[in-house]
Each structure stands twice: as structure tokens, then as C-alpha cells.
Design a protein around this motif. Structure first.
Motif, PDB file in Angstrom:
ATOM      1  N   GLU A 386       0.911  -1.196  -0.142  1.00  0.00           N
ATOM      2  CA  GLU A 386       0.005   0.048   0.057  1.00  0.00           C
ATOM      3  C   GLU A 386       0.878   1.170  -0.114  1.00  0.00           C
ATOM      4  O   GLU A 386       0.374   2.341  -0.035  1.00  0.00           O
ATOM      5  CB  GLU A 386      -0.944   0.020   1.281  1.00  0.00           C
ATOM      6  N   TYR A 387       2.222   1.054  -0.022  1.00  0.00           N
ATOM      7  CA  TYR A 387       2.989   2.413   0.171  1.00  0.00           C
ATOM      8  C   TYR A 387       2.906   3.145  -1.063  1.00  0.00           C
ATOM      9  O   TYR A 387       3.071   2.286  -2.250  1.00  0.00           O
ATOM     10  CB  TYR A 387       4.477   1.834   0.528  1.00  0.00           C
ATOM     11  N   VAL A 388       2.814   4.300  -1.230  1.00  0.00           N
ATOM     12  CA  VAL A 388       2.972   5.255  -2.550  1.00  0.00           C
ATOM     13  C   VAL A 388       4.194   6.140  -2.418  1.00  0.00           C
ATOM     14  O   VAL A 388       4.325   7.183  -1.642  1.00  0.00           O
ATOM     15  CB  VAL A 388       1.726   6.152  -2.424  1.00  0.00           C
ATOM     16  N   PRO A 389       5.306   5.455  -3.207  1.00  0.00           N
ATOM     17  CA  PRO A 389       6.366   6.365  -3.139  1.00  0.00           C
ATOM     18  C   PRO A 389       6.396   7.721  -3.698  1.00  0.00           C
ATOM     19  O   PRO A 389       5.576   8.049  -4.606  1.00  0.00           O
ATOM     20  CB  PRO A 389       7.442   5.641  -3.908  1.00  0.00           C
ATOM     21  N   GLN A 390       7.312   8.722  -2.991  1.00  0.00           N
ATOM     22  CA  GLN A 390       7.319  10.053  -3.574  1.00  0.00           C
ATOM     23  C   GLN A 390       7.638  10.128  -4.907  1.00  0.00           C
ATOM     24  O   GLN A 390       7.414  10.863  -5.874  1.00  0.00           O
ATOM     25  CB  GLN A 390       8.067  11.229  -2.691  1.00  0.00           C
ATOM     26  N   ILE A 391       8.753   9.351  -5.306  1.00  0.00           N
ATOM     27  CA  ILE A 391       9.502   9.176  -6.451  1.00  0.00           C
ATOM     28  C   ILE A 391       9.468   7.786  -7.165  1.00  0.00           C
ATOM     29  O   ILE A 391       9.911   6.859  -6.273  1.00  0.00           O
ATOM     30  CB  ILE A 391      11.065   9.639  -6.546  1.00  0.00           C
ATOM     31  N   ARG A 392       8.724   7.783  -8.185  1.00  0.00           N
ATOM     32  CA  ARG A 392       8.573   6.165  -8.721  1.00  0.00           C
ATOM     33  C   ARG A 392       9.817   5.795  -9.578  1.00  0.00           C
ATOM     34  O   ARG A 392      10.165   6.405 -10.406  1.00  0.00           O
ATOM     35  CB  ARG A 392       7.135   6.242  -9.506  1.00  0.00           C
ATOM     36  N   LEU A 393      10.222   4.495  -9.314  1.00  0.00           N
ATOM     37  CA  LEU A 393      11.112   3.929 -10.377  1.00  0.00           C
ATOM     38  C   LEU A 393      10.210   3.624 -11.649  1.00  0.00           C
ATOM     39  O   LEU A 393       9.155   3.506 -11.731  1.00  0.00           O
ATOM     40  CB  LEU A 393      11.715   2.587  -9.904  1.00  0.00           C
ATOM     41  N   GLU A 394      11.065   3.741 -12.782  1.00  0.00           N
ATOM     42  CA  GLU A 394      10.540   3.735 -14.100  1.00  0.00           C
ATOM     43  C   GLU A 394      10.051   1.896 -14.199  1.00  0.00           C
ATOM     44  O   GLU A 394      10.543   0.894 -13.803  1.00  0.00           O
ATOM     45  CB  GLU A 394      11.380   3.737 -15.139  1.00  0.00           C
ATOM     46  N   GLU A 395       8.801   1.527 -14.377  1.00  0.00           N
ATOM     47  CA  GLU A 395       8.287   0.311 -14.543  1.00  0.00           C
ATOM     48  C   GLU A 395       9.039  -0.478 -15.754  1.00  0.00           C
ATOM     49  O   GLU A 395       8.647   0.146 -17.086  1.00  0.00           O
ATOM     50  CB  GLU A 395       6.643   0.199 -14.774  1.00  0.00           C
ATOM     51  N   LYS A 396       9.761  -1.221 -15.869  1.00  0.00           N
ATOM     52  CA  LYS A 396      10.226  -2.132 -17.099  1.00  0.00           C
ATOM     53  C   LYS A 396      10.626  -3.339 -16.736  1.00  0.00           C
ATOM     54  O   LYS A 396      10.916  -3.842 -15.621  1.00  0.00           O
ATOM     55  CB  LYS A 396      11.533  -1.300 -17.125  1.00  0.00           C
ATOM     56  N   PRO A 397      10.329  -4.272 -17.479  1.00  0.00           N
ATOM     57  CA  PRO A 397      10.305  -5.655 -17.375  1.00  0.00           C
ATOM     58  C   PRO A 397      11.917  -6.198 -17.447  1.00  0.00           C
ATOM     59  O   PRO A 397      12.540  -5.605 -18.500  1.00  0.00           O
ATOM     60  CB  PRO A 397       9.534  -6.578 -18.374  1.00  0.00           C
ATOM     61  N   PHE A 398      12.394  -6.891 -16.543  1.00  0.00           N
ATOM     62  CA  PHE A 398      13.855  -7.345 -16.688  1.00  0.00           C
ATOM     63  C   PHE A 398      13.746  -8.860 -16.559  1.00  0.00           C
ATOM     64  O   PHE A 398      14.117  -9.375 -15.511  1.00  0.00           O
ATOM     65  CB  PHE A 398      14.697  -6.426 -15.541  1.00  0.00           C
ATOM     66  N   PRO A 399      13.287  -9.610 -17.604  1.00  0.00           N
ATOM     67  CA  PRO A 399      13.338 -10.995 -17.195  1.00  0.00           C
ATOM     68  C   PRO A 399      14.602 -11.685 -17.209  1.00  0.00           C
ATOM     69  O   PRO A 399      14.713 -12.963 -16.496  1.00  0.00           O
ATOM     70  CB  PRO A 399      12.726 -11.604 -18.584  1.00  0.00           C
ATOM     71  N   HIS A 400      15.700 -10.945 -17.717  1.00  0.00           N
ATOM     72  CA  HIS A 400      17.121 -11.685 -17.486  1.00  0.00           C
ATOM     73  C   HIS A 400      17.829 -11.285 -16.266  1.00  0.00           C
ATOM     74  O   HIS A 400      19.068 -11.806 -16.050  1.00  0.00           O
ATOM     75  CB  HIS A 400      17.809 -11.062 -18.694  1.00  0.00           C
ATOM     76  N   ALA A 401      17.345 -10.448 -15.437  1.00  0.00           N
ATOM     77  CA  ALA A 401      17.866 -10.051 -14.036  1.00  0.00           C
ATOM     78  C   ALA A 401      17.812 -11.497 -13.326  1.00  0.00           C
ATOM     79  O   ALA A 401      17.087 -12.109 -13.207  1.00  0.00           O
ATOM     80  CB  ALA A 401      16.957  -9.156 -13.330  1.00  0.00           C
ATOM     81  N   GLN A 402      18.943 -11.652 -12.506  1.00  0.00           N
ATOM     82  CA  GLN A 402      19.198 -12.504 -11.632  1.00  0.00           C
ATOM     83  C   GLN A 402      18.142 -12.532 -10.379  1.00  0.00           C
ATOM     84  O   GLN A 402      18.047 -11.543  -9.775  1.00  0.00           O
ATOM     85  CB  GLN A 402      20.764 -12.597 -10.920  1.00  0.00           C
ATOM     86  N   ARG A 403      17.687 -13.645 -10.010  1.00  0.00           N
ATOM     87  CA  ARG A 403      16.490 -13.532  -8.901  1.00  0.00           C
ATOM     88  C   ARG A 403      16.911 -14.743  -7.850  1.00  0.00           C
ATOM     89  O   ARG A 403      17.649 -15.681  -8.377  1.00  0.00           O
ATOM     90  CB  ARG A 403      15.121 -14.058  -9.700  1.00  0.00           C
ATOM     91  N   ILE A 404      16.274 -14.684  -6.852  1.00  0.00           N
ATOM     92  CA  ILE A 404      16.712 -15.535  -5.620  1.00  0.00           C
ATOM     93  C   ILE A 404      16.145 -17.098  -6.038  1.00  0.00           C
ATOM     94  O   ILE A 404      15.146 -17.019  -6.590  1.00  0.00           O
ATOM     95  CB  ILE A 404      16.091 -14.930  -4.539  1.00  0.00           C
TER      96      ILE A 404
END
Length: 404
Positions: A386-404
Motif C-alpha cells: 500500500e506504500y505510495v512512493p514520492q519518487i517512482r522507479l520506471e516500470e520496466k520488465p527485466f526477465p534476464h535479471a538474476q533472481r533468488i
């Protein structure tokens, strides 16, 4: 007075095989006891290109710069600091910081008071930017006059060094403003005064109930370490909590004498931090900066800030681009101990702005994408909920990013 180099400290400088005191005394032809007297050092401060002919070998251009700049900004170098300079090397890091250069006459962006300290001074020499703390410029004299000093404007005034009337007005202002809990005593260099003069100031500050912390900004451990005597440190310790920030810019300044001065302060319970300035050809690459911060940590000095150089007049030849500073900080992170990384800041009239390499790339649903130290993207689970950030990061898909 003798200075014992602590065995556990390994300071990687050209001077770690013999004390600067020994070589300096030999250079100036005086006994070591004389050379290690801080008042002698101040009396024989080098202020022109013609001082100590046959001993100090300034170039013809440097001698000309001393003459042409004498009405622009003070010149002054302690014999101790002169003894650190390799005069065969035109780019010696101590030389570049302290010896006048004709390039100081050319500056496209330089101004007199880049931080607008005069505008932020409710009473003379009290700079009040942050609500709970002040910088109090009680001193005017320095053991060395750094060519990049951002308070050059004070050279045009007389009678600023521990002036009783100015100090009295400062004390009245501090005592009348209960928001002030932290007082930074600076200048000039506030340690260039009698022990009694400094103690009298400390006594009066400690009589103000809401003053919690007293800090000093001094370059004496770097350029006049003989000032830090056991008696002086014990006097300071009577008024705890006392904190000190000093100002090493290159590993060449990390001498046995400097280590001994720091050790004296630490043994009296006085924490020591370091504030450096990024300076062209002095510390503007990751190897030089890592050598500096690692040496500081070996001396038990906490690297605190690395400042971006101010646009004070006459310093354009020493300034670097902000992007270069960010690149150095990016390379430093992960290549040395975490607490050896100082915070890179730009000081402005309204306060210090942190300058940090941006590792945040974008948001991909419930994940935040960050750039790892190896430059590979990493996806960290971090749902917004529910948190609304003051500065939003760009929404962008990164399927190749390393994940846990």
C-alpha cells in the motif's frame, strides 16, 4: 619532544623508513627538538618563493606565482609540510595542494563565497545552515594555506583570529538559541592558538546547557602534528564529548608523525574522522583514493566525507567533473572495507547533498532491479503493497535479471 610510531600501524608512504622530523631537521639545519616545536614551525612558515634559498627549490614559475598571487590569497606552508614534498616531482600531491600556481589566475566559474556563508551568518563568523548545529569560524591562521580553500574571502579581513568581541557575540547567539546542540569550531585552524585560549572557549561553551557536542575542524595532524601534545589532548578531554575531523587528501600525508598525533587524540577518548576533497592529479583515481582510505583506517581514522571541490575562485585547475567522482566511488565500493568508504557530498548554501552512484535501475512488478557491483542486474523482491512512493522507479520488465 619525541614521536613514537605505533608498531601496529603500517603507513605506506615514501617516508615510512625514517621520521619526517629527522629529514626535516636535517633539511632546515636545526636540531630535531627545534623542528618539532609547533611554534617554531609557525614562525618559519614559508610565505614566498624566496624563503630559505638553497634549501627549498621552487621552480621559476612557482616563484612568479608567489609574487603575482600574494594579494589574492595568502601563501603559507609549514616546514614540516615542505619536508613532505618531492621537489623533483612537479605533480607531487602535497606540492599541488600548497604551492601557488599561475593557473589560479584563470577561472571561468569561480566565485568568492560559493556556499554563501556570509548570507547564512546571523552574527559574524557563525554559519547557521542546519537547525541544530552551527559552524563557528573563530580562527583565521592556518599551519598551511590550501590553494583550494573555500574561505579565501576571509583573507581580506583583519582581526578575525580568536577576536574576543566576535567570540562574545557568538557565545550570546549560541546561548540564546536552544536548538543548537552541536557546535563545530573551525576557521582558519582553531588549534593555532594557546592551549589556554582554546580551553577558555571550551569552558564557556560547556556552560551552555543545550550544547551537547563540540567538534573541531583542524588540519594540524596533517600539516603540523607537533601541535597535538599529550597535555593539549588531555585538556580537550576534560570537555567531552569532543570530536575532531581532520583533512588528509593523499597517502603521502600519512606519516609516522601524523599517526602519533592521531594516536594521542584517540588515547584521550577523542574520535577522529577525516574529510577529504577530490582534487585533480592528487587523489582523483581509485588506486590513490583506496590507498588513502586504507591508510586512514590503519591509523584508526574514520573516512567521513569526500567533498566535491567548491567553485571558489582560483581553483579551476584542481576541480574534477562530478561524474569522475562518482566513477571513483563506484569502483571504491566493494574494493575495500565498507566503513573505509567515505560519503561523497556536494556542499551547497542549503546543506550537503549526497552524491552516490545510482544502482537502482527500474521496478519490475514486485521486484526492484538493481545493478550489482559486477554490473549484472539483480532482481530483489520488494512489493510496494500500500506504500505510495514520492519518487517512482520506471516500470520496466527485466526477465534476464538474476533472481533468488
Amino acid at each position: 619532544m619525541s614521536f613514537v610510531y605505533p608498531n601496529q600501524l603500517h603507513i605506506r608512504t615514501a617516508f615510512n623508513k625514517k621520521l619526517v622530523t629527522q629529514s626535516g631537521a636535517k633539511l632546515f639545519g636545526v636540531p630535531e627538538e627545534t623542528f618539532s616545536n609547533w611554534r617554531w614551525q609557525m614562525k618559519y612558515q614559508i610565505q614566498s618563493g624566496e624563503d630559505f634559498p638553497g634549501i627549498i627549490h621552487f621552480s621559476s614559475e612557482e616563484k612568479k606565482a608567489f609574487l603575482e598571487l600574494k594579494n589574492v590569497f595568502h601563501a603559507g606552508i609549514s616546514p614540516y609540510s615542505i619536508s613532505l614534498i618531492d621537489f623533483v616531482n612537479q605533480n607531487d600531491p602535497v606540492r599541488l595542494q600548497l604551492v601557488p600556481k599561475l593557473e589560479e589566475l584563470k577561472d571561468n566559474y569561480g566565485v568568492l563565497d560559493p556556499l554563501k556563508e556570509v548570507n547564512n551568518s546571523p552574527v559574524k563568523e557563525v554559519v547557521h545552515v542546519y537547525k541544530d548545529r552551527i559552524a563557528w569560524c573563530v580562527a583565521q591562521l592556518c599551519p598551511v594555506y590550501c590553494r583550494y580553500c573555500f574561505r579565501k574571502r576571509r583573507d581580506g579581513e583583519e582581526g578575525l583570529h580568536f577576536n574576543p568581541k566576535i567570540i562574545e557575540k557568538g557565545l550570546d547567539y549560541i546561548s540564546g538559541n536552544k536548538n543548537i546542540r552541536d557546535v563545530l569550531i573551525t576557521g582558519g585552524d582553531p588549534f593555532i592558538a594557546h592551549d589556554g585560549t582554546i580551553e577558555n572557549l571550551l569552558k564557556k561553551l560547556r556552560e551552555i546547557p543545550h550544547v551537547e557536542i563540540i567538534r573541531f575542524g583542524t588540519r594540524t595532524p596533517v600539516s603540523l602534528p607537533y601541535r597535538i601534545t599529550q597535555e593539549f589532548a588531555e585538556m580537550l578531554a576534560k570537555y567531552h564529548p569532543i570530536w575532531i575531523n581532520t583533512h588528509f587528501n593523499s597517502a603521502q600525508e600519512l606519516t609516522p608523525e601524523a599517526a602519533s598525533a592521531i594516536d594521542t587524540l584517540l588515547k584521550n577518548g577523542i574520535p577522529v574522522g577525516n574529510q577529504s576533497v577530490f582534487l585533480k592529479n592528487i587523489n582523483d583515481d581509485v588506486i590513490k583514493m583506496r590507498e588513502l582510505v586504507n591508510g586512514l583506517v590503519n591509523m584508526r581514522v574514520r573516512p567521513y566525507y569526500i567533498y566535491h571541490p567548491q567553485i571558489v575562485g582560483g581553483t579551476e585547475h584542481l576541480r574534477i567533473p562530478i561524474e569522475k567522482g562518482l566513477d571513483i566511488m563506484r569502483q571504491l565500493r566493494g574494493s575495500t572495507t565498507g566503513f573505509a568508504n567515505p560519503q561523497y557530498v556536494l556542499d551547497t548554501p542549503s546543506g550537503k547533498i549526497p552524491l552516490s552512484p545510482n544502482h537502482l535501475i527500474a521496478r519490475d512488478g514486485d521486484y526492484v532491479i538493481l545493478k550489482q557491483l559486477n554490473n549484472e542486474p539483480w532482481a530483489e523482491p520488494s512489493p510496494l503493497e500500500e506504500y505510495v512512493p514520492q519518487i517512482r522507479l520506471e516500470e520496466k520488465p527485466f526477465p534476464h535479471a538474476q533472481r533468488i
